[in-house]
Every structure is written in structure tokens, then in C-alpha cells.
Design a protein around this motif. Structure first.
Motif, PDB file in Angstrom:
ATOM      1  N   PRO A  91       7.158   5.317   3.545  1.00  0.00           N
ATOM      2  CA  PRO A  91       6.786   4.850   2.201  1.00  0.00           C
ATOM      3  C   PRO A  91       7.969   4.836   1.250  1.00  0.00           C
ATOM      4  CG  PRO A  91       6.081   7.113   2.502  1.00  0.00           C
ATOM      5  CD  PRO A  91       6.641   6.673   3.823  1.00  0.00           C
ATOM      6  N   VAL A  92       7.807   4.108   0.155  1.00  0.00           N
ATOM      7  CA  VAL A  92       8.808   4.041  -0.907  1.00  0.00           C
ATOM      8  C   VAL A  92       8.366   4.948  -2.044  1.00  0.00           C
ATOM      9  CG1 VAL A  92       9.867   2.548  -2.644  1.00  0.00           C
ATOM     10  CG2 VAL A  92       9.550   1.718  -0.303  1.00  0.00           C
ATOM     11  N   PHE A  93       9.225   5.867  -2.448  1.00  0.00           N
ATOM     12  CA  PHE A  93       8.909   6.782  -3.547  1.00  0.00           C
ATOM     13  C   PHE A  93      10.172   7.532  -3.940  1.00  0.00           C
ATOM     14  CE2 PHE A  93       8.505   9.205   0.312  1.00  0.00           C
ATOM     15  CZ  PHE A  93       8.916  10.494   0.008  1.00  0.00           C
ATOM     16  N   PHE A 129       3.220  12.685   0.808  1.00  0.00           N
ATOM     17  CA  PHE A 129       3.198  11.889   2.034  1.00  0.00           C
ATOM     18  C   PHE A 129       3.714  12.668   3.247  1.00  0.00           C
ATOM     19  CE2 PHE A 129       4.660   9.462  -1.711  1.00  0.00           C
ATOM     20  CZ  PHE A 129       3.459   8.847  -2.019  1.00  0.00           C
ATOM     21  N   ALA A 130       4.106  13.927   3.045  1.00  0.00           N
ATOM     22  CA  ALA A 130       4.645  14.772   4.115  1.00  0.00           C
ATOM     23  C   ALA A 130       5.856  14.114   4.783  1.00  0.00           C
ATOM     24  CB  ALA A 130       3.562  15.086   5.146  1.00  0.00           C
ATOM     25  N   PHE A 159      11.834   3.845  14.702  1.00  0.00           N
ATOM     26  CA  PHE A 159      11.199   4.523  15.836  1.00  0.00           C
ATOM     27  C   PHE A 159      10.343   5.719  15.434  1.00  0.00           C
ATOM     28  CE2 PHE A 159      15.375   2.976  17.606  1.00  0.00           C
ATOM     29  CZ  PHE A 159      14.847   1.940  18.357  1.00  0.00           C
ATOM     30  N   SER A 160      10.428   6.184  14.206  1.00  0.00           N
ATOM     31  CA  SER A 160       9.771   7.433  13.851  1.00  0.00           C
ATOM     32  C   SER A 160       8.326   7.207  13.436  1.00  0.00           C
ATOM     33  CB  SER A 160      10.542   8.135  12.726  1.00  0.00           C
ATOM     34  OG  SER A 160      10.162   7.635  11.462  1.00  0.00           O
ATOM     35  N   SER A 161       7.655   8.310  13.126  1.00  0.00           N
ATOM     36  CA  SER A 161       6.269   8.240  12.640  1.00  0.00           C
ATOM     37  C   SER A 161       6.220   8.279  11.119  1.00  0.00           C
ATOM     38  CB  SER A 161       5.459   9.401  13.224  1.00  0.00           C
ATOM     39  OG  SER A 161       5.364   9.283  14.636  1.00  0.00           O
ATOM     40  N   GLY A 162       7.314   7.972  10.466  1.00  0.00           N
ATOM     41  CA  GLY A 162       7.367   7.925   9.011  1.00  0.00           C
ATOM     42  C   GLY A 162       8.495   8.739   8.426  1.00  0.00           C
ATOM     43  N   CYS A 163       8.764   9.917   9.008  1.00  0.00           N
ATOM     44  CA  CYS A 163       9.881  10.733   8.527  1.00  0.00           C
ATOM     45  C   CYS A 163      11.211  10.074   8.880  1.00  0.00           C
ATOM     46  CB  CYS A 163       9.802  12.141   9.097  1.00  0.00           C
ATOM     47  SG  CYS A 163       8.561  13.175   8.284  1.00  0.00           S
ATOM     48  N   ARG A 203       0.823  -1.210   0.000  1.00  0.00           N
ATOM     49  CA  ARG A 203       0.000   0.000   0.000  1.00  0.00           C
ATOM     50  C   ARG A 203       0.857   1.261   0.000  1.00  0.00           C
ATOM     51  NH1 ARG A 203      -1.728   3.021   4.177  1.00  0.00           N
ATOM     52  NH2 ARG A 203      -0.911   1.491   5.652  1.00  0.00           N
ATOM     53  N   ASP A 204       2.030   1.206   0.597  1.00  0.00           N
ATOM     54  CA  ASP A 204       2.863   2.397   0.739  1.00  0.00           C
ATOM     55  C   ASP A 204       4.096   2.344  -0.171  1.00  0.00           C
ATOM     56  OD1 ASP A 204       3.958   0.294   2.062  1.00  0.00           O
ATOM     57  OD2 ASP A 204       4.210   1.292   3.989  1.00  0.00           O
TER      58      ASP A 204
END
Length: 577
Positions: A350-352, A444-445, A464-468, A158-159
Motif C-alpha cells: 500500500p501507499v502511505f 497495514f502491518a 515477490f512479497s506478500s506486501g512487506c 483501494r490501497d
């Protein structure tokens, strides 16, 4: 003279007979191709279909040819058929499955065509038409898999957001056949990246190890340190030799000597472990993973290479999520490598791909809505002085972001959904973004940034992060990105990082940035590296590759009989207006 004229007349009659026979044969194969296509695609073809998909390309190819055979001349099969068949038989070298390209059926039908031609037998046009169609379908499918992978990443993850290459497959096949460039075209379709070639070589090496029985499992659970005597040491050396980690000079006794410990440290480095030379539980677990598991890991990562563009850029930033590392590459050379912290299992990075365009020194941190609702709002209700203690302020939720007065806010009644502004934290050592952030605009910020929690980089598993993505030693990255600009002066950079107000610096030459996920790759020394599947993406992709099947036509008739050629089929192709 009369005999001479009679001979000429006989030759002309024979030639006319041959031409008429060939023409009738062509018409018969054309009819057989039409029936085979109708069997393969019951619905009419429309020119609006995607030309990068094998099914659409196959229909387009024969539509453009009016169902004329592509792989046959009056002399028989064209040489390109043998070239393609040979390449399909080696598809496993690319981590692909030859069965997906009808290899066994093509070889059987080619043998039939060769036998009937050599013995001057009456040919079954249905089989020849089927061979023509199978060869075209095999090329188009194989080409599509090399160009943008066997499965669409969006259907598996999905990501995962890949910009897959779009190619006119039908035009590519027509060019390869018309110009006799089959080998060149097939060579050009293979991903050109050195990393892909290295993984392909590693796959061949690990398959050879598997064919010879694999490597033995090391027993026991007692930690082994340099200088220890242990009966497992000879087995450890054999295991390291299998994977190419055993250097010269290692002993043959049960002493765990310094040379063997150095060899184990190389193994640990290649597997993302602490390279301390100690054989503990984590290292033993990696040593005992079966070679077949490594083979599958290599195959799924070859597929990931096929999702990438043909070039990543002359210079670019790459973050390998699974390796927990950032690399800067310039003209094929890695010029900087930094550890990173990535998203956790619930908020995966995510992968991009994007373009790194500017840096912000001494940044504000704007509290995300979820964190505001779950974490900050309860604290504000419990402590009216929380904002001041932790350097927060409230600003308007517009472009100007003017400061809002706090006197009129009743925190006990405020709801997250109706909060009148944004909560932001001032620059400083308390700020979770640290002293600098690196911006590459994306939906995706996601961005790179410094962090005050530097102790997290000492961990082996830094999710450990929230995505960043948090970067260790961000000053080194900033200096690299700004090396051609006056703001890249070290004193200027330090002053900007220590400032009390944010400062944005645009890059004169933006860098491409690729956020990737590789659990197997080769380093600059050509050594294959493996990492744990942090987000369980290998498992999902392996399942997708296993279940992906090529489309099939109805079974071919047995080769023993020679049934009559089929009647003229009804009109099959229709153009959508």
C-alpha cells in the motif's frame, strides 16, 4: 452667484444619480448572484460542509458576503480577474485541463463586460453575476486541485492512503481579493517539491516532441550488440536524440559504435532496464512507446505529487514501489539508495506515510494466519517433526507470548480457526525476515526487513512479497538510521544481527517514511525516469482524470440580446443549527 449655486446643485444631483444608479446596479447584481447560486445549488447551504471542497467553499464564500459580488467594483472588474484568467489559460503546464475551470466561458463573459463598459451600454446583470460566480468557482476549483489533486486517491486505489491537505478555500479567496495577492497566492499553491517542477518541465519538453510529430518506431526484432552493423543504427541515434539521450561523438554510419551504446545505456538506466547497451526486446519495447503515452504518464504522476504534503521532512526515507528502490534523503540530498522487493500483484504494497521508530535485530517471524492455514498447517499434519526441523515454536497469543507445550496438540485434528496460540520461527539464517526489521507502526502491518532470499534482487521485476518490503544490504540502512547513537557502531550492529535473541533499538530521532508509487520522476541530475506500471495504477488514475468533470450551471443566455434584469430571488442561504 446664482449660476455658481446652480452648478453645484447640478453636480450634487448628478453625483446622487450616479450613486443611486450604482446602488441599484449593485442590488441588481446581488439579486442575480442569488439566483445563479440557487440554480447552481438547489439545496440550502449548511455551515457544516467541508471547507476544503470547492462546492462547499463557493457557497460559504458568498454566504459570508451576503451574495455581494466579489470581482467587481463601480469601476469594473478588479485586476485579479485578469491574473486568474492568465493562470487558468496555463493550467495545462501543471498537467491540468483548462476546461475544468470554465476558461472559455470566463473569457467570453470578460469580453462582454469590457465591451459594455467601454461603450457605456446597459449591462445584463445576469451575465455579470455569472462571471463573478464563475471566477470564484474557477479559483476555488483550481486551488483545490493544486492543493490536494483533481481526484481523491481513495476513490481510485483501494490501497492508497494519502493525508490530503485541508485548506479553508473560501478564506483563501477572500484574502487574495481583499489584499490584492492573487498572483502570490496562486504561486504558493503550486507544489514546492523540486520533483514536481522537474516533471512539469519534462511535460513541456515531451509535448514539444509530440507537436513536432513524435519519434519514429524502430523496426525489426534482431538483437543489436555493440560492434554490430545494422541499417537501424541511424534511426536508433535519431530516437535517442529525441529523448535527450544522444551525446556528442556518436557516429553517423550503420556501425553500432561504443558511443551510441553508451547513449543507449543511459536510456536503459532511465527506464529501469539492465544497462548493458544491448538493443533487445525489452529495450526496443520502451524505445517504441509513443510520446503521447509518456505525456499521459507525466500527467498522472504530477497528480500524485499533488497528493503529498508540502514537505516530506528535512530527512526521510522514501520507497518508490514502481522503481523497486528505497532512498534516504537528508537536507535534499540522497544519501543512500537500495534495491527492494515489494508486494506481488495479489498482495500489493500500500501507499502511505508513517514514522520509522525502531529496529529489531535477530527478529522472530510470526506466521500470518493465511500462511498458517494454507501452507504450514498441512505440513504439520504430514510431518510431526516439521516444527523442530524448521526452527518453529508455538507461543501464547498474548503480550507475554509464553512457550506452549506441544505434547497435547493433535495436529491431525487442529483447525486454523481454533489453534491455541501463534506459530513463530526463531532468529537465524532460515528466518524469512533475515537479520533485522525496521518498524514504522501502521494499520497495514507493513515494515522493511532483511531476507535470506538475496537472489531475488538480481531480477528486474521484484514484486515477490506478500506486501512487506525486503531491503538489500539492510546493514547500510541500519548504520544510517543509528549513526547518531552508540548502537550504530558497526561491530555492535554485526553482533546484534548474529544474535540468537531479538534486540529492539529505538531511534532517538524517528525518520518520516513515505511509501510512494511514481512511474515517472526526475533524478538528482534532472533527467526524467520512467518505469512500468507495476500495479496498473496509472491506467486507473488516467481513467479517473479523464472522466472527472467540473460541475456546471445552466447554459448562459446568448450575448446578442440584453434581457431585463431578474427579479429579487427568494432567500437562499440557511444556517444549520
Amino acid at each position: 452667484m446664482g449660476r455658481y449655486r446652480a452648478a453645484i446643485a447640478g453636480f450634487i444631483l448628478a453625483l446622487a444619480t450616479v450613486v443611486a444608479t450604482a446602488t441599484a446596479s449593485d442590488r441588481s447584481m446581488n439579486a442575480a448572484l442569488g439566483l445563479a447560486l440557487q440554480e447552481r445549488f438547489p439545496l440550502p447551504f449548511t455551515v457544516a460542509a467541508n471547507p476544503s471542497l470547492p462546492d462547499a467553499a463557493l457557497q460559504q464564500f458568498y454566504f459570508d458576503r451576503d451574495d455581494d459580488p466579489a470581482w467587481f467594483t463601480p469601476a469594473g472588474l478588479v485586476p485579479e480577474a485578469a491574473i486568474l484568467t492568465e493562470r487558468l489559460s496555463a493550467a495545462a503546464e501543471e498537467g491540468l485541463c483548462p476546461d475544468a475551470y470554465f476558461l472559455a466561458e470566463i473569457e467570453e463573459l470578460r469580453e462582454y463586460a469590457a465591451e459594455t463598459q467601454s461603450h457605456r451600454l446597459i449591462e445584463d446583470q445576469r451575465r455579470l453575476a455569472r462571471l463573478d460566480l464563475r471566477l470564484s468557482e474557477a479559483f476555488l476549483t483550481y486551488a483545490a486541485h493544486l492543493i490536494h489533486g483533481r481526484v481523491d486517491p481513495a476513490t481510485v486505489h483501494r490501497d492508497w492512503h494519502a493525508n490530503l491537505r485541508q485548506v479553508d478555500l473560501a478564506g483563501l479567496l477572500e484574502f487574495a481579493l481583499a489584499e490584492g495577492r492573487m498572483k502570490t497566492i496562486l504561486d504558493d499553491l503550486v507544489p514546492p517539491h523540486p520533483g514536481y517542477r522537474d516533471l512539469r518541465r519534462a511535460l513541456a519538453d515531451y509535448r514539444r516532441i509530440s507537436a513536432l510529430g513524435g519519434w519514429e518506431t524502430l523496426p525489426g526484432s534482431v538483437t543489436l550488440r555493440p560492434g554490430d552493423f545494422d541499417p537501424r543504427v541511424p534511426a536508433l541515434r535519431r530516437r535517442l536524440a529525441h529523448s535527450g539521450d544522444l551525446g556528442e561523438g556518436a557516429g553517423a554510419e550503420t556501425l553500432y559504435d561504443a558511443e551510441t551504446a553508451a547513449n543507449l545505456r543511459n536510456f536503459q538506466r532511465r527506464h529501469g532496464l539492465s544497462a548493458d547497451g544491448v538493443l533487445g526486446p525489452s529495450t526496443l519495447e520502451e524505445l517504441n512507446r509513443p510520446v503521447e503515452e509518456r505525456i499521459r504518464q507525466l500527467e498522472v504522476n504530477l497528480e500524485r505529487w499533488r497528493w503529498l504534503p508540502k514537505t516530506l521532512g528535512e530527512r526521510y526515507i522514501q520507497v518508490n514501489i514502481a522503481d523497486l528502490a528505497l532512498s534516504a534523503v537528508d537536507k535534499g540530498q540522497t544519501v543512500l539508495t537500495l534495491p527492494v522487493v515489494v508486494g506481488n500483484a495479489y498482495r500489493k504494497t500500500p501507499v502511505f506515510s508513517a514514522s520509522l521508530q525502531y529496529l529489531v535485530f535477530a527478529p522472530y517471524w510470526f506466521v500470518p494466519p493465511t500462511i498458517f492455514k494454507v501452507d504450514k498447517l498441512p505440513r504439520l499434519r504430514a510431518d510431526p517433526d516439521y516444527l523442530e526441523k524448521h526452527h518453529f515454536e508455538v507461543v501464547a497469543a498474548d503480550r507475554r507470548q509464553a512457550l506452549l507445550p506441544l505434547e497435547g496438540i493433535n495436529w491431525k485434528e487442529v483447525r486454523a480457526e481454533s489453534f491455541p496460540g501463534l506459530l513463530r520461527q526463531s532468529p537465524g539464517p532460515w528466518n524469512p525476515l533475515g537479520r533485522v526489521k525496521f518498524i514504522f507502526p501502521n494499520p497495514f502491518a507493513i515494515y522493511l526487513h532483511d531476507t535470506p532470499d538475496r537472489h531475488l534482487f538480481a531480477s528486474e521485476r521484484r514484486a515477490f512479497s506478500s506486501g512487506c518490503i525486503r531491503v538489500e544490504r539492510p546493514l547500510e540502512l541500519a548504520r544510517l538510521l543509528l549513526q547518531d547513537q552508540r548502537q550504530g557502531d558497526p561491530r555492535r550492529l554485526l553482533a546484534a544481527m548474529e544474535a540468537e535473541e531479538p534486540q529492539r533499538i529505538d531511534l532517538l530521532r524517528p525518520w518520516p517514511i513515505h511509501i510512494l508509487y511514481f512511474t515517472a520522476w526526475s533524478d538528482e541530475e534532472g533527467e526524467v525516469n520512467f518505469r512500468r506500471d507495476l500495479y496498473w495504477r496509472d491506467l486507473a488514475l488516467e481513467e479517473a482524470l479523464t472522466t472527472a468533470t467540473a460541475p456546471r450551471m445552466a447554459p448562459a443566455p446568448p450575448l446578442a440580446g440584453l434581457p431585463e434584469s431578474p427579479p429579487q430571488p427568494p432567500t437562499f442561504f440557511q444556517v444549520e443549527h
